[in-house]
Scaffold this motif. Structure first.
Motif, mmCIF file in Angstrom:
data_model
loop_
_atom_site.group_PDB
_atom_site.id
_atom_site.type_symbol
_atom_site.label_atom_id
_atom_site.label_comp_id
_atom_site.label_asym_id
_atom_site.label_seq_id
_atom_site.Cartn_x
_atom_site.Cartn_y
_atom_site.Cartn_z
ATOM 1 N N LYS A 42 31.770 30.853 67.815
ATOM 2 C CA LYS A 42 33.160 31.207 68.105
ATOM 3 C C LYS A 42 33.734 30.603 67.676
ATOM 4 O O LYS A 42 35.076 31.165 67.321
ATOM 5 C CB LYS A 42 32.773 29.956 69.614
ATOM 6 C CG LYS A 42 34.469 29.848 70.502
ATOM 7 C CD LYS A 42 34.323 29.192 71.385
ATOM 8 C CE LYS A 42 35.741 29.313 71.764
ATOM 9 N NZ LYS A 42 35.746 28.308 73.283
ATOM 10 N N SER A 43 33.275 29.903 66.354
ATOM 11 C CA SER A 43 34.536 29.904 65.062
ATOM 12 C C SER A 43 34.529 30.446 63.929
ATOM 13 O O SER A 43 34.914 30.341 63.107
ATOM 14 C CB SER A 43 33.147 28.272 64.813
ATOM 15 O OG SER A 43 32.307 27.885 63.984
ATOM 16 N N GLY A 44 33.405 31.446 63.861
ATOM 17 C CA GLY A 44 33.802 32.327 63.371
ATOM 18 C C GLY A 44 33.058 32.021 61.631
ATOM 19 O O GLY A 44 32.688 32.953 60.582
ATOM 20 N N GLU A 45 32.108 31.090 62.069
ATOM 21 C CA GLU A 45 31.498 29.966 60.445
ATOM 22 C C GLU A 45 30.218 30.913 60.301
ATOM 23 O O GLU A 45 29.588 30.013 59.489
ATOM 24 C CB GLU A 45 32.195 28.955 60.191
ATOM 25 C CG GLU A 45 32.911 28.966 60.488
ATOM 26 C CD GLU A 45 33.232 29.282 59.044
ATOM 27 O OE1 GLU A 45 33.091 29.710 57.970
ATOM 28 O OE2 GLU A 45 35.115 28.904 58.839
ATOM 29 N N MET A 46 29.225 31.460 61.072
ATOM 30 C CA MET A 46 27.526 31.927 61.868
ATOM 31 C C MET A 46 27.219 32.153 60.282
ATOM 32 O O MET A 46 26.527 31.695 59.373
ATOM 33 C CB MET A 46 27.776 32.397 62.492
ATOM 34 C CG MET A 46 26.229 33.290 62.740
ATOM 35 S SD MET A 46 25.035 31.781 62.752
ATOM 36 C CE MET A 46 25.221 31.344 64.615
ATOM 37 N N ASP A 47 28.422 33.334 59.465
ATOM 38 C CA ASP A 47 28.197 33.600 57.594
ATOM 39 C C ASP A 47 28.118 32.781 57.051
ATOM 40 O O ASP A 47 26.472 32.736 56.137
ATOM 41 C CB ASP A 47 29.167 35.248 57.824
ATOM 42 C CG ASP A 47 29.377 36.249 58.210
ATOM 43 O OD1 ASP A 47 28.735 36.259 59.048
ATOM 44 O OD2 ASP A 47 30.471 36.479 58.174
ATOM 45 N N GLN A 48 28.169 31.751 57.290
ATOM 46 C CA GLN A 48 28.066 30.415 55.993
ATOM 47 C C GLN A 48 26.696 29.716 56.539
ATOM 48 O O GLN A 48 25.934 29.817 55.391
ATOM 49 C CB GLN A 48 29.252 29.364 56.782
ATOM 50 C CG GLN A 48 30.041 29.903 56.027
ATOM 51 C CD GLN A 48 30.516 29.156 54.211
ATOM 52 O OE1 GLN A 48 29.391 30.263 53.537
ATOM 53 N NE2 GLN A 48 31.401 29.152 53.677
ATOM 54 N N VAL A 49 26.291 30.066 57.800
ATOM 55 C CA VAL A 49 25.079 29.526 58.506
ATOM 56 C C VAL A 49 24.032 30.443 57.779
ATOM 57 O O VAL A 49 22.868 29.543 56.772
ATOM 58 C CB VAL A 49 24.822 29.203 59.726
ATOM 59 C CG1 VAL A 49 23.760 28.712 59.495
ATOM 60 C CG2 VAL A 49 25.872 28.156 59.803
ATOM 61 N N LYS A 50 23.905 31.975 57.434
ATOM 62 C CA LYS A 50 23.197 32.238 57.089
ATOM 63 C C LYS A 50 23.159 32.615 55.848
ATOM 64 O O LYS A 50 22.242 32.982 55.209
ATOM 65 C CB LYS A 50 23.545 34.187 58.034
ATOM 66 C CG LYS A 50 23.694 34.164 59.179
ATOM 67 C CD LYS A 50 23.754 35.183 59.693
ATOM 68 C CE LYS A 50 23.970 36.200 61.067
ATOM 69 N NZ LYS A 50 24.184 36.837 61.623
ATOM 70 N N ARG A 51 23.900 32.371 55.196
ATOM 71 C CA ARG A 51 24.344 32.326 53.667
ATOM 72 C C ARG A 51 23.483 31.822 53.711
ATOM 73 O O ARG A 51 22.110 31.566 52.937
ATOM 74 C CB ARG A 51 25.108 31.852 52.866
ATOM 75 C CG ARG A 51 25.954 32.911 53.144
ATOM 76 C CD ARG A 51 27.719 32.537 52.211
ATOM 77 N NE ARG A 51 28.380 34.083 52.258
ATOM 78 C CZ ARG A 51 29.673 34.138 52.705
ATOM 79 N NH1 ARG A 51 29.531 33.071 54.037
ATOM 80 N NH2 ARG A 51 30.376 35.048 52.988
ATOM 81 N N CYS A 52 22.847 30.284 53.970
ATOM 82 C CA CYS A 52 21.904 28.938 53.698
ATOM 83 C C CYS A 52 21.018 29.227 54.097
ATOM 84 O O CYS A 52 19.403 28.862 53.555
ATOM 85 C CB CYS A 52 23.019 27.355 54.312
ATOM 86 S SG CYS A 52 24.075 26.811 53.826
ATOM 87 N N GLN A 53 20.730 29.977 55.142
ATOM 88 C CA GLN A 53 19.079 30.865 55.648
ATOM 89 C C GLN A 53 18.433 31.623 54.668
ATOM 90 O O GLN A 53 17.505 31.752 54.944
ATOM 91 C CB GLN A 53 19.765 31.180 57.379
ATOM 92 C CG GLN A 53 19.919 29.883 58.131
ATOM 93 C CD GLN A 53 19.155 30.339 59.756
ATOM 94 O OE1 GLN A 53 20.637 30.822 60.442
ATOM 95 N NE2 GLN A 53 18.654 30.686 60.213
ATOM 96 N N GLY A 54 19.361 32.152 54.019
ATOM 97 C CA GLY A 54 18.678 33.007 52.808
ATOM 98 C C GLY A 54 17.854 32.366 51.437
ATOM 99 O O GLY A 54 16.807 33.047 51.542
ATOM 100 N N ILE A 55 17.963 30.907 51.881
ATOM 101 C CA ILE A 55 16.905 30.266 50.554
ATOM 102 C C ILE A 55 16.122 29.571 51.075
ATOM 103 O O ILE A 55 15.360 29.647 52.601
ATOM 104 C CB ILE A 55 17.779 29.147 50.282
ATOM 105 C CG1 ILE A 55 19.893 28.970 50.226
ATOM 106 C CG2 ILE A 55 16.864 28.061 49.476
ATOM 107 C CD1 ILE A 55 20.298 27.855 50.484
ATOM 108 N N GLU A 56 14.905 29.954 50.715
ATOM 109 C CA GLU A 56 13.632 29.852 50.773
ATOM 110 C C GLU A 56 13.285 28.279 51.580
ATOM 111 O O GLU A 56 13.458 27.542 50.822
ATOM 112 C CB GLU A 56 12.986 30.224 49.743
ATOM 113 C CG GLU A 56 12.282 31.621 48.975
ATOM 114 C CD GLU A 56 14.287 32.073 48.082
ATOM 115 O OE1 GLU A 56 13.590 32.579 47.555
ATOM 116 O OE2 GLU A 56 14.678 31.127 48.097
#
Length: 320
Positions: free
Chosen positions: A183-197
């Motif tokens: 809803k906040s439109g910030e899921m992309d930021q979380v997914k960027r971090c999730q890319g880290i092993e």
């Protein structure tokens, strides 16, 4: 604005039921009920632009902090451990609510220019932090119950039913976290971090929530906010033991440590972890260093809004 220029310097000792206030230069203290109406009436008696110091006390300080800020006062939520050390340095023998209020006012007067003024956190930060802590509370309760009931056989069926309800509620919170981020439109930021092993959804969300709290000048400031910076105690030729400051949210550090346990087995981070072990670091110490490294990479990704690339240095990558 220098603290000495403030219209009044006030210390407030916060408890669940009441607040005890003391103004610098005034011997008498004032006690009021810790509820919004009483707080509002008291704040109106203070000169505009007063400086107020208090310690964080669960959530019991929030009404005062928010209302004082909205009314134009300077608010400082100070570190309880530092104030305790300050009390000891002054040789204070008594510790009462009134004494603590006076001590906070004195601490603000003497050290205020070195303190960071409180500002309201973004709503998204508050929402994410609230949900993460609710989840952590449930997980801790579930774990504690399982340990306490492990030898219980007669009530096993009912107990397992209760545990399933715990698990369902935990999953509901995780779904709500995702909904808030979408809803906040910030899921992309979380997914960027999730890319880290090693970094999963919960850890990524916690790192992002911390990132939202302020404008960090650099990665070191972010690491310090998480409480992953080191305390140094050296004197002369003596090098003291390094310890974490642990000033930030313990739940973020816990999730980060769990992430490091997964990351140390990955092809990207295993060499870095083994290097630290080879340097004589204990396993826990090496994992903590790795968790700090992961947090630094996450900060760089969020700051630059870049996607993770394990071959890119980012200033804090495994090769450094």
């Amino acid at each position: 604005m220098a603290i000495l220029d403030a219209a009044a310097i006030v210390g407030v000792d916060v408890a669940m039921a009441e607040l005890v206030t003391a103004q610098r230069g005034v011997d008498k203290t004032h006690c009021l009920v810790n509820e919004r109406t009483s707080i509002h009436h008291w704040l109106k008696t203070l000169p505009q632009g007063s400086a107020i110091a208090l310690e964080a006390t669960n959530t019991y300080h929030l009404d005062l902090v928010e209302m004082a800020h909205d009314m134009g006062h300077l608010v400082f939520v100070v570190d309880a451990a530092r104030v305790s050390k300050y009390r000891e340095s002054l040789g204070k023998r008594a510790k009462t609510d009134a004494c603590d209020a006076h001590l906070l006012a004195r601490y603000l007067e003497k050290e205020g220019d070195e303190l960071r003024q409180w500002s309201p956190p973004p709503q998204l930060h508050t929402q994410l932090k609230h949900l993460l802590h609710r989840r952590a509370s449930l997980v801790n309760s579930q774990t504690s119950l399982r340990q306490g009931w492990k030898d219980e056989k007669d009530l096993r069926k009912g107990f397992e039913k209760l545990m399933r309800r715990f698990s369902h509620l935990i999953k509901d919170i995780e779904k709500q976290l995702k909904q808030v981020l979408i809803k906040s439109g910030e899921m992309d930021q979380v997914k960027r971090c999730q890319g880290i092993e090693g970094v999963g959804f919960l850890t990524a969300t916690a790192l992002f929530a911390a990132f939202l709290r302020g404008e960090f000048k650099n990665v070191d400031a972010y690491i310090a906010y998480l409480g992953l910076d080191l305390r140094v105690s050296d004197s002369g030729n003596k090098s003291g033991r390094r310890r974490l400051s642990k000033k930030g949210d313990p739940e973020v550090r816990r999730l980060g440590y769990n992430a490091s346990m997964a990351a140390c087995r990955s092809a990207t981070w295993k060499p870095y972890y083994e290097k630290k072990i080879g340097e004589g670091k204990a396993r826990t110490e090496a994992l903590t260093i790795l968790s700090r490294k992961l947090a630094g990479v996450a900060f760089s990704l969020m700051k630059k809004r870049e996607e993770y690339d394990s071959t890119k240095r980012l200033g804090v990558a495994p090769q450094t």
